[in-house]
Structures are given as structure tokens and as C-alpha cells.
Design an enzyme around this catalytic site. Structure first.
Site, short mmCIF file in Angstrom:
data_model
loop_
_atom_site.label_atom_id
_atom_site.label_comp_id
_atom_site.label_asym_id
_atom_site.label_seq_id
_atom_site.Cartn_x
_atom_site.Cartn_y
_atom_site.Cartn_z
N LYS A 170 -66.12 9.25 4.38
CA LYS A 170 -65.84 10.67 4.11
C LYS A 170 -64.73 10.72 3.06
O LYS A 170 -63.57 10.42 3.35
CB LYS A 170 -65.41 11.34 5.41
CG LYS A 170 -64.47 12.54 5.26
CD LYS A 170 -65.12 13.76 4.67
CE LYS A 170 -64.12 14.92 4.61
NZ LYS A 170 -63.51 15.05 3.27
N GLY A 221 -54.13 8.76 4.72
CA GLY A 221 -53.84 10.15 4.36
C GLY A 221 -52.55 10.58 5.01
O GLY A 221 -51.66 9.76 5.27
N ALA A 224 -50.02 14.25 9.45
CA ALA A 224 -50.58 15.37 10.22
C ALA A 224 -52.06 15.10 10.54
O ALA A 224 -52.50 15.28 11.68
CB ALA A 224 -50.41 16.67 9.45
N THR A 225 -52.82 14.68 9.54
CA THR A 225 -54.23 14.41 9.79
C THR A 225 -54.38 13.16 10.67
O THR A 225 -55.28 13.11 11.51
CB THR A 225 -55.00 14.25 8.46
OG1 THR A 225 -54.78 15.41 7.67
CG2 THR A 225 -56.48 14.07 8.68
N GLY A 226 -53.50 12.20 10.51
CA GLY A 226 -53.52 11.02 11.38
C GLY A 226 -53.38 11.43 12.85
O GLY A 226 -54.08 10.90 13.72
N GLU A 243 -53.21 4.51 8.06
CA GLU A 243 -52.23 4.28 7.00
C GLU A 243 -51.78 5.66 6.55
O GLU A 243 -52.49 6.34 5.83
CB GLU A 243 -52.91 3.48 5.88
CG GLU A 243 -51.94 2.69 5.05
CD GLU A 243 -51.59 3.42 3.79
OE1 GLU A 243 -50.71 4.31 3.86
OE2 GLU A 243 -52.18 3.11 2.76
N CYS A 277 -48.88 6.06 -1.52
CA CYS A 277 -48.28 6.07 -0.18
C CYS A 277 -47.05 5.16 -0.14
O CYS A 277 -45.99 5.57 0.35
CB CYS A 277 -49.30 5.67 0.87
SG CYS A 277 -50.36 4.32 0.41
N GLU A 375 -41.49 13.73 2.08
CA GLU A 375 -42.27 12.95 1.11
C GLU A 375 -42.67 13.85 -0.06
O GLU A 375 -43.42 14.81 0.11
CB GLU A 375 -43.53 12.39 1.79
CG GLU A 375 -44.32 11.48 0.89
CD GLU A 375 -45.62 10.98 1.51
OE1 GLU A 375 -46.19 11.68 2.36
OE2 GLU A 375 -46.05 9.88 1.14
P1 NDP Z 1 -55.06 14.73 4.31
O1 NDP Z 1 -54.49 13.82 5.30
O2 NDP Z 1 -55.14 16.17 4.65
O3 NDP Z 1 -56.53 14.28 3.91
C1 NDP Z 1 -56.97 12.95 3.91
C2 NDP Z 1 -58.43 12.88 4.34
O4 NDP Z 1 -58.58 13.32 5.69
C3 NDP Z 1 -59.34 13.77 3.51
O5 NDP Z 1 -60.55 13.08 3.29
C4 NDP Z 1 -59.53 14.95 4.42
O6 NDP Z 1 -60.68 15.66 4.15
C5 NDP Z 1 -59.62 14.29 5.77
N1 NDP Z 1 -59.42 15.19 6.89
C6 NDP Z 1 -58.87 16.43 6.88
N2 NDP Z 1 -58.83 16.94 8.14
C7 NDP Z 1 -59.37 15.99 8.94
C8 NDP Z 1 -59.58 15.90 10.35
N3 NDP Z 1 -59.24 16.88 11.18
N4 NDP Z 1 -60.13 14.77 10.85
C9 NDP Z 1 -60.46 13.76 10.04
N5 NDP Z 1 -60.29 13.80 8.69
C10 NDP Z 1 -59.75 14.89 8.16
O7 NDP Z 1 -54.25 14.52 3.01
P2 NDP Z 1 -54.18 15.50 1.75
O8 NDP Z 1 -55.12 14.94 0.79
O9 NDP Z 1 -54.34 16.94 2.08
O10 NDP Z 1 -52.66 15.28 1.31
C11 NDP Z 1 -51.61 15.89 2.05
C12 NDP Z 1 -50.37 15.04 2.03
O11 NDP Z 1 -50.65 13.76 2.58
C13 NDP Z 1 -49.83 14.75 0.64
O12 NDP Z 1 -48.99 15.76 0.24
C14 NDP Z 1 -49.13 13.45 0.83
O13 NDP Z 1 -47.84 13.68 1.27
C15 NDP Z 1 -49.91 12.77 1.92
N6 NDP Z 1 -50.88 11.81 1.43
C16 NDP Z 1 -50.67 10.51 1.74
C17 NDP Z 1 -51.53 9.55 1.27
C18 NDP Z 1 -51.33 8.14 1.55
O14 NDP Z 1 -51.82 7.33 0.79
N7 NDP Z 1 -50.70 7.77 2.66
C19 NDP Z 1 -52.66 9.89 0.40
C20 NDP Z 1 -52.83 11.30 0.18
C21 NDP Z 1 -51.95 12.20 0.68
P3 NDP Z 1 -60.60 17.00 3.25
O15 NDP Z 1 -60.30 16.54 1.87
O16 NDP Z 1 -61.96 17.54 3.39
O17 NDP Z 1 -59.53 17.87 3.85
#
Ligand code: NDP
Length: 469
Positions: A170, A221, A224-226, A243, A277, A375
Site C-alpha cells: 500500500k 511512516g 501516529a499511524t504506527g 519504522e 526518518c 520532528e
Molecule cells: P503517515 O504515517 O500518515 O502515512 C504513511 C502510510 O500509512 C501511508 O501509506 C498512509 O496511507 C498509510 N496509512 C494512513 N492511515 C493508515 C492506517 N490507519 N492504517 C494503515 N496505514 C495507514 O505519514 P504521512 O505521509 O502523512 O506523514 C506524516 C508525518 O509522518 C510527517 O510529517 C513526518 O513527520 C512523518 N513521516 C515519517 C516518515 C519516516 O520515514 N519515518 C516518512 C513519512 C512521514 P495514505 O497515504 O493513504 O494516508
């Protein structure tokens, strides 16, 4: 092996009725990405589940051969993949940019193919015999971000495929075309349904996370999503590698040579225009050399060209999306209002096209300022003055994240002593953020858990079974 240009790749993966994906440097449409439904996801998982036993039953040598062929296919299509990545993500072709990322995909596939499989005897005496085997989990779900969309997809899928799993990916809604194009190229090599992408919204990720036929989630990601993934996967007691976000500290010890370390510090912080990250996100510098380090960083940062990724020579690009731009802008403005000193940058031009935020260095800033404590994930580095190393270690460990950290010193032994006291999954010495396909990588605290890369990464997408007796 077919060799594509960008337009032919886009024609294969885009959907005229899908969502418009805009170039973050220009606002031009890159292409239209398909948006799939939860039913589509369910079908993809069902097909992946059906395909998995035959994939696992192949000899490991066969999977190794296909991973190496997949690397060949990525290399053969590197020009088109890099151009598409640059247009969709924004990163420059040059420098540690799109060509680097695509090259990294091929390198990671090969390195993962070359790792010796885990498992073997634990004890082999006359009376006691025990061995451990690593079996596939089944279907692995891979959920990725928008900052390194191709490379992180490869980090997730290469070990999973090697260990005999099938994978459903995804991608982020911000960068689906890059992942679709990459998988299109890979799937010229892999059998049907071994590797599938299902682009769409957060509902797809949520369903993948809770799907009863998915045994493991690889996620990169936000924290919060984690957390949502932990909750969503709880009923199935699913395996997870998370991660998550970081806010990596770097500590410059008083014996460091400011000029010698300035370029390393710069790229540690500004790799991918800060959208990484494990980038250096808060820099602690001893008062004795604070002014010299700031001056050396201003000099290096001031000569790094930022602009549209497709224009050769640029090494920094735009923020990938408006939301991230607003986060960076808000944090820098709050820092300025608090009395911190903008040493370079700030003041983006609101009328200019694209999400370009100038390379920004902020000095004389308090440790509890939001630009330090949160961050920023963009091109704005806070530089904090400290007076003794104890204080720096306390400040570095003071947040609830722990992905990476670094210590900078002319004395590597002294740096290692300080490094051992930092609460982070990886601590680099005189460098920051360098990853290696054979060296395990993962976070502590709210930066996540589970290791990627190397033999530990293979174990992470497998189920250990101990044979005892
Ligand atoms: P998110 O964590 O929101 O998104 C990452 C992935 O998770 C996307 O594919 C997203 O899909 C998916 N997702 C969203 N909701 C769910 C859910 N409930 N269950 C499972 N998967 C889901 O990161 P963002 O891209 O919105 O970035 C937000 C912040 O995260 C940034 O500002 C940054 O601080 C941090 N970040 C950290 C990263 C890292 O490498 N550690 C990488 C990117 C961001 P969809 O796109 O459809 O929402």
C-alpha cells in the site's frame, strides 16, 4: 527485458479516472493514480495467499536468481524510474536524489539476495539437539511513506520475498505512481500475485493491517499511524516491524574540527531536503566551537543549489506536499518569534511556484523550542549550544523518540563512549543517517520496533520454529 521511458511506464500504471498527482516543484500534473477499494484489497490478499505456497516451495536459489534479475530490470529502467520519482516526489535527479534512490533499489535487491539464510543448529551434543528454522509468514503487508517511496518499498519487499512470502503493498497517497512503476518493472520478473500494489487511501492501509490473512505488516511512516497499526493488528496478534518518526540528535564534542565536519553535518540533516526518518534533526554543539560550527554550516549550506529536480545540478528540492511545507514554515516562524536567530534561510516566497522552503539554519535556540522538540521533516536545522557533555546527553535523550543519533569528534574512542549513552537504535560516529543493506536498522522508544536489513531483516519476515530433540 523491456526498457521503458517515463511516458510508457505512466501509460501502464496510471488511470485516467484516478486522482491527479501534482509535481511538488511546479504544480503540473504528473499523472493520474488509480484509487482502489477495500474489495480490491481483499482480492489482492486472496490472490497473494493462493500464490504463496508455490512461491515458498521454490528453491531458495530460484528466489535469489529472481531477486537479482529484478535488480537488473531496475537498472535497465533506471532513467525512466528516476525521472518519474523526481517529478512525483520532488527530489533532484542529482546528488543523494532520484538516481541515487533507484540505484539503491537495485543494490538492496542484490544485497538481500546475497545474505546467507538464517537458521541452523543451536546445540548439537549427544544428549541435546536443537535447531532453529525460519519459515515464511505467508502474506506480508507493506505500507510505505512518500519521502523515499521506491527505496523503502524495496526495503520492505526484498527480504519478505526472499523468505518465501508474497507481498501486498500500500503506497502513500502522495507518491503512488513511483511505487506502481517500480512494481510494474519488478513484475516483469516475478510470477503473478507474488507482489501486488493496491493504491488508495488510509482505508486500504487500515484493512491491510487488520486483514485476517495477512501475517505481518512492514510499516514506515508517522508514529501516529504506527499506533493505529498496532491497534488495528491487535486482534490477529499480527507480527509488526514499525519504522516510525524520529527526531535524531547529533552531538558535536568540543574537540571536533568545525570545517572538517561541516559537510557531513549538512548532509546528515539535509538529505532529501530534510525529509528522511533518520536525518539529523537537532544539533547540539559545545559552546567552545559553537560559532565556528555555525559559520561552517552556513558556508556549506549556502552553496547547495535548490530547485526543480529535473534541472541538472540541483541537490535540494521542494517539500513533497503542502502539509509538510506548512509544518516546517510554522516551526521556523515560531522559533523566530521566540527570539532564536535565523542564521540562514527562513522567509520563503509565498508567490513562488512549488513547495520550496529555503535551506534554513536556526541558532541560539532553546532546547524546549518546538523546532527542536518536534520532528520538522524538512530543510530547517536547529543548532543548540551546550556547555558540558552530560547536559548534551540529557538533552539528546530527553525526547520519547530514538531512531538514530550521532556523535562528532576528533577522537573516535571518546565519541564511542558518548554514543553508548544515547537512547537510539543506531548511533553514527562522524556521520549521520548512512544505512547499509547488511547492517540492521530500527528504532527504540516511540520510533518503533523490529529490525530491517541484513540477516536480522530476513528473520523479521519469517516465523522461527525450534526443533528440539
Ligand atoms: P503517515 O504515517 O500518515 O502515512 C504513511 C502510510 O500509512 C501511508 O501509506 C498512509 O496511507 C498509510 N496509512 C494512513 N492511515 C493508515 C492506517 N490507519 N492504517 C494503515 N496505514 C495507514 O505519514 P504521512 O505521509 O502523512 O506523514 C506524516 C508525518 O509522518 C510527517 O510529517 C513526518 O513527520 C512523518 N513521516 C515519517 C516518515 C519516516 O520515514 N519515518 C516518512 C513519512 C512521514 P495514505 O497515504 O493513504 O494516508
Amino acid at each position: 527485458m523491456p526498457i521503458h521511458d517515463v511516458e510508457s511506464l505512466l501509460a501502464r500504471v496510471a488511470d485516467p479516472a484516478g486522482d491527479a498527482i501534482l509535481d511538488p516543484a511546479t504544480g503540473d500534473e504528473v499523472g493520474r493514480a488509480p484509487v482502489r477499494s477495500v474489495d480490491d484489497l481483499d482480492r489482492a490478499v486472496a490472490n497473494a495467499r493462493l500464490a504463496q505456497p508455490a512461491w515458498a516451495a521454490r528453491a531458495d536459489e530460484e528466489r535469489v536468481r529472481l531477486l537479482n534479475q529484478a535488480a537488473d530490470a531496475v537498472e535497465a529502467n533506471a532513467a525512466a524510474l528516476a525521472e518519474l520519482l523526481s517529478r512525483e516526489q520532488g527530489k533532484p535527479l542529482d546528488g543523494i536524489g532520484a538516481r541515487f534512490e533507484v540505484g539503491g533499489c537495485a543494490a538492496w535487491l542484490r544485497a538481500t539476495a546475497g545474505i546467507e539464510l538464517p537458521g541452523g543448529p543451536l546445540q548439537a551434543g549427544d544428549d541435546v539437539r536443537a535447531e532453529v528454522r525460519y519459515r515464511p509468514v505467508g502474506v506480508v503487508g507493506a505500507i510505505g511513506p512518500w519521502n523515499w517511496p521506491m527505496l523503502i518499498t524495496i526495503w520492505q519487499i526484498a527480504p519478505a520475498l526472499r523468505m518465501g512470502n508474497t507481498v501486498v503493498v500500500k503506497p502513500s497517497e502522495y507518491t503512488p505512481l513511483s511505487v506502481l512503476a517500480l512494481v510494474e518493472v519488478l513484475n516483469e520478473i516475478f510470477p503473478d500475485d507474488v507482489l501486488t500494489v493496491v493504491p488508495g487511501g488510509g482505508d486500504i492501509g487500515a484493512r491491510l493491517t487488520s486483514h485476517p490473512d495477512v501475517g505481518k505488516i512492514m510499516f514506515t511512516g508517522s508514529t501516529a499511524t504506527g499506533r493505529a497499526i498496532i491497534r488495528g493488528s491487535a486482534d490477529g496478534v499480527k507480527r509488526l516491524t514499525l519504522e516510525l518518526g524520529g527526531n535524531d540528535a547529533g552531538i558535536v564534542l568540543p574537540d571536533a574540527d568545525p570545517r572538517a565536519i561541516a559537510e557531513g553535518l549538512f548532509w546528515g540533516a539535509f538529505i532529501n531536503t530534510g525529509q528522511t526518518c533518520a536525518a539529523l534533526k537537532r544539533l547540539y554543539v559545545h559552546a567552545d566551537i559553537y560559532d565556528e560550527v555555525c559559520a561552517a554550516l552556513v558556508e556549506v549550506a549556502g552553496r547547495m543549489p535548490m530547485g526543480r529536480g529535473l534541472d541538472e545540478g540541483n541537490v535540494l528540492g521542494p517539500l513533497q506536499n503542502r502539509a509538510q511545507y506548512d509544518i516546517v514554515d510554522g516551526l521556523v516562524e515560531a522559533a523566530r518569534e521566540s527570539g532564536a536567530k535565523i542564521l540562514l534561510g527562513g522567509d520563503p516566497d509565498p508567490k513562488a511556484p512549488g513547495y520550496f522552503y529555503p535551506t534554513t539554519l536556526v541558532g541560539d535556540i532553546a532546547n524546549d523550542n518546538p523546532l527542536v522538540a518536534e520532528e520538522q521533516f524538512g530543510p530547517a536545522l536547529p543548532i543548540i549550544r551546550y556547555h558540558d557533555v552530560e547536559e548534551a546527553v540529557l538533552m539528546a535523550n530527553g525526547l520519547d523518540v530514538g531512531l538514530g543519533a550521532s556523535v562528532w569528534s576528533a577522537d573516535p574512542e571518546r565519541a564511542r563512549e558518548v554514543a553508548a549513552r544515547l537512547e537510539a537504535g543506531t548511533v553514527w560516529i562522524n556521520a549521520h543517517g548512512m544505512v547499509n543493506p547488511l547492517v540492521p536498522f530500527g528504532g527504540v522508544k516511540t520510533s518503533g520496533f523490529g529490525l530491517e536489513f541484513g540477516v536480522e531483516g530476513l528473520k523479521g519476515v519469517a516465523l522461527p520454529q525450534v526443533l528440539n530433540g
